[in-house]
Write an enzyme that holds these catalytic residues in place. Structure first.
Site, PDB file in Angstrom:
ATOM      1  N   LYS A   1      48.796  39.731  40.919  1.00  0.00           N
ATOM      2  CA  LYS A   1      47.856  39.864  42.020  1.00  0.00           C
ATOM      3  C   LYS A   1      49.377  39.400  43.159  1.00  0.00           C
ATOM      4  CE  LYS A   1      43.753  37.751  40.583  1.00  0.00           C
ATOM      5  NZ  LYS A   1      42.566  39.171  41.282  1.00  0.00           N
TER       6      LYS A   1
ATOM      7  N   ASP B   1      38.122  31.426  40.409  1.00  0.00           N
ATOM      8  CA  ASP B   1      37.770  32.423  39.864  1.00  0.00           C
ATOM      9  C   ASP B   1      36.770  31.492  38.564  1.00  0.00           C
ATOM     10  OD1 ASP B   1      37.425  35.111  39.122  1.00  0.00           O
ATOM     11  OD2 ASP B   1      39.832  35.172  38.495  1.00  0.00           O
TER      12      ASP B   1
ATOM     13  N   ASP C   1      44.332  42.200  35.695  1.00  0.00           N
ATOM     14  CA  ASP C   1      43.370  41.324  36.141  1.00  0.00           C
ATOM     15  C   ASP C   1      42.481  42.256  35.726  1.00  0.00           C
ATOM     16  OD1 ASP C   1      43.827  39.957  38.483  1.00  0.00           O
ATOM     17  OD2 ASP C   1      43.736  41.584  39.680  1.00  0.00           O
TER      18      ASP C   1
ATOM     19  N   GLU D   1      40.733  40.790  33.725  1.00  0.00           N
ATOM     20  CA  GLU D   1      40.186  39.855  31.778  1.00  0.00           C
ATOM     21  C   GLU D   1      39.196  38.760  32.165  1.00  0.00           C
ATOM     22  OE1 GLU D   1      39.973  37.056  35.748  1.00  0.00           O
ATOM     23  OE2 GLU D   1      41.409  38.631  35.309  1.00  0.00           O
TER      24      GLU D   1
ATOM     25  N   ARG E   1      36.539  40.337  33.001  1.00  0.00           N
ATOM     26  CA  ARG E   1      35.305  40.995  31.547  1.00  0.00           C
ATOM     27  C   ARG E   1      35.255  40.674  30.130  1.00  0.00           C
ATOM     28  NH1 ARG E   1      36.207  46.117  35.013  1.00  0.00           N
ATOM     29  NH2 ARG E   1      37.015  45.070  36.262  1.00  0.00           N
TER      30      ARG E   1
END
Length: 488
Positions: free
Chosen positions: A266, A277, A336, A338, A340
């Site tokens: 990112k 997150d 990115d 990740e 799921r």
């Protein structure tokens, strides 16, 4: 938290708060509300005289302070209660607690016959509006420690206050977990916080899988995402199983304790708040602890896959094939995407091993959530109309916001991969929708009883607003607890 006490005979009246409602449509003047406990002599007439002079409108959360040196009370506050429903009282409670943070004690005289849900909203507003998170010294810490709620029949509202206190305490816990910087918060730290909370609540069981167990049982998504970090991944399984339960709910929450984006790294502005997150994991864990605290007669099994998505020689690569729990494979062209991958493992495990009646997952999954719905509203996905409506009703009643989004079957073809069963991060657009469709592929026979909420945007707030404070919001805890309380 603040100490909140119901009383029919308030002992301290130094700072007194009286509710005021807006005038009727043809009369712009607000008016004081008759209260169940009589204020000191002359106060009601004084309030009636103050309202037109100050042009006090009585909207929910409006406040006016009148200092009365040498009098009792020495400080009189008018609190607008708007429509006087639960939401208005919640907003009013939050506004009040911020306005009197220089006091140590406040007495709020409640209206005659106030509804229990209004008292619940008020207490939640007081407790959530007073939330603060700091690791350093706090020279501006509020002095307020006690709030007395003056009401003619305190016993009639004890249950409402207990439920509100539990809901607020668990929401504050989710905020604490989410706000904690990732220099402290790794997967093992999160496990330790849950273990400490579970120790105080009878009837809960906690199982934690460490990397060796995850590998032995085939949790390939969790292992792939956590493989680049020096802090190994974990999987929390938390179970509340009361003997009278007829319904079994499985809750799954994304728990990425920090997300660099991995090799698909990112930019710095997008990375700096990635301690949030794991807000989905915080919400489902806190809701389960709340269900146990309230002794709700519903079985709740919560799964929180925890990992740091870091960059190193051990990190998984774009183009890798991940084999999930149960054997399904994913092509991972974007490291990115990740969240799921860890959710897929947990969902597949829930379907195969837990076999619940209903399956719900919460995740800070996509930036597309905010693009579609703004910063305060979660995106809700389900093929089950009744489940979606029931949960939406509970979320809205709790003061949170979600909007149902479509799961179009003609988009499923975008999940196709030349190498694996699924492509985890298609690039055709509709990012939040495609992520939901991807997760649905792991719900198997529970697909018709599954619901997903993408809550990336509402998990964080950039400024104080009503009961929300700047930082983590604890989004989802209130809605889930409200919904779980309707099940039996």
């Amino acid at each position: 938290m603040l100490a909140i006490r119901l009383t029919a005979e308030p002992e301290r009246l130094d700072t007194l708060v009286l509710p005021v409602r807006p005038g009727v449509a043809d009369d712009a003047s607000a008016e004081p509300v008759p209260t169940g406990v009589t204020p000191p002599d002359g106060i009601v007439d004084e309030v009636a005289a103050l309202i037109p002079v100050t042009r006090f409108a009585g909207r929910a959360g409006d406040l006016h302070t009148q200092w009365r040196p040498g009098g009792t009370p020495r400080r009189l506050l008018l609190l607008g209660i708007g429509d006087a429903d639960e939401a208005a009282w919640r907003r009013g409670g939050a506004a009040l607690v911020r306005a009197v943070k220089d006091e140590t004690h406040v007495t709020l005289s409640l209206p005659e016959g106030i509804a229990s849900d209004a008292v619940r909203g008020l207490v939640e507003g007081l407790l959530l509006g007073s939330y603060r998170f700091r690791l350093g010294a706090d020279p501006d810490a509020p002095a307020l420690t006690d709030v007395d709620l003056a009401v003619a029949d305190p016993e009639a509202y004890e249950q409402a206050v207990t439920v509100a206190q539990t809901t607020a305490r668990m929401t504050r816990l989710a905020r604490d977990l989410t706000n904690m910087p990732s220099s402290v918060k790794n997967p093992q730290w999160f496990v330790e916080q849950v273990a400490e909370a579970v120790a105080d609540l009878p009837g809960l069981t906690l199982r934690v899988r460490e990397p060796e167990q995850l590998a032995a049982e085939g949790f390939g998504g969790i292992l792939a995402v956590g493989g680049g970090s020096a802090s190994g991944p974990r999987l929390i399984e938390l179970d509340w199983n009361p003997p009278q339960a007829d319904t079994h709910v499985a809750l799954v929450g994304k728990g990425i304790t920090f997300d660099t984006g991995g090799i698909s790294i990112k930019p710095v502005p997008a990375m700096k708040l990635m301690r949030k997150d794991m807000a989905g994991a915080a919400a489902v864990v806190a809701a389960t602890l709340g269900a146990a605290s309230l002794r709700l007669p519903v079985r709740v099994t919560t799964l929180a896959p925890l990992a740091e998505n870091m960059v190193s020689g051990a990190a998984f690569r774009p183009g890798d094939i991940v084999r999930h729990y149960g054997g399904m494979t994913s092509e991972t062209t974007n490291s990115d995407a990740e969240g799921r991958l860890v959710l897929a493992d947990a969902l597949a495990y829930a379907v195969r091993e837990i076999k619940p009646d209903l399956l719900i997952d919460l995740a800070t999954l996509t930036g597309a959530n905010a693009v579609a719905l703004g910063t305060r509203t979660g995106a809700l996905y389900s093929d089950n109309d009744q489940l979606a409506e029931d949960l939406l009703t509970a979320i809205r009643a709790a003061g949170e916001s979600a909007w149902r989004m479509p799961l179009p079957n003609d988009y499923v073809e975008h999940l196709g991969s030349d190498l694996a069963d699924l492509h985890s991060a298609p690039t055709q657009g509709g990012g939040s929708v495609l992520a939901a469709l991807y997760l649905r592929e792991f719900t198997g026979e529970l697909g018709e009883r599954w619901l997903h909420i993408d809550m990336s945007a509402p998990s964080w707030c950039e400024r104080d607003d009503a009961e929300l404070t700047k930082g983590a919001t604890g989004w989802g805890v209130r809605g889930l607890l409200r919904w779980l309380a309707t099940l039996d």
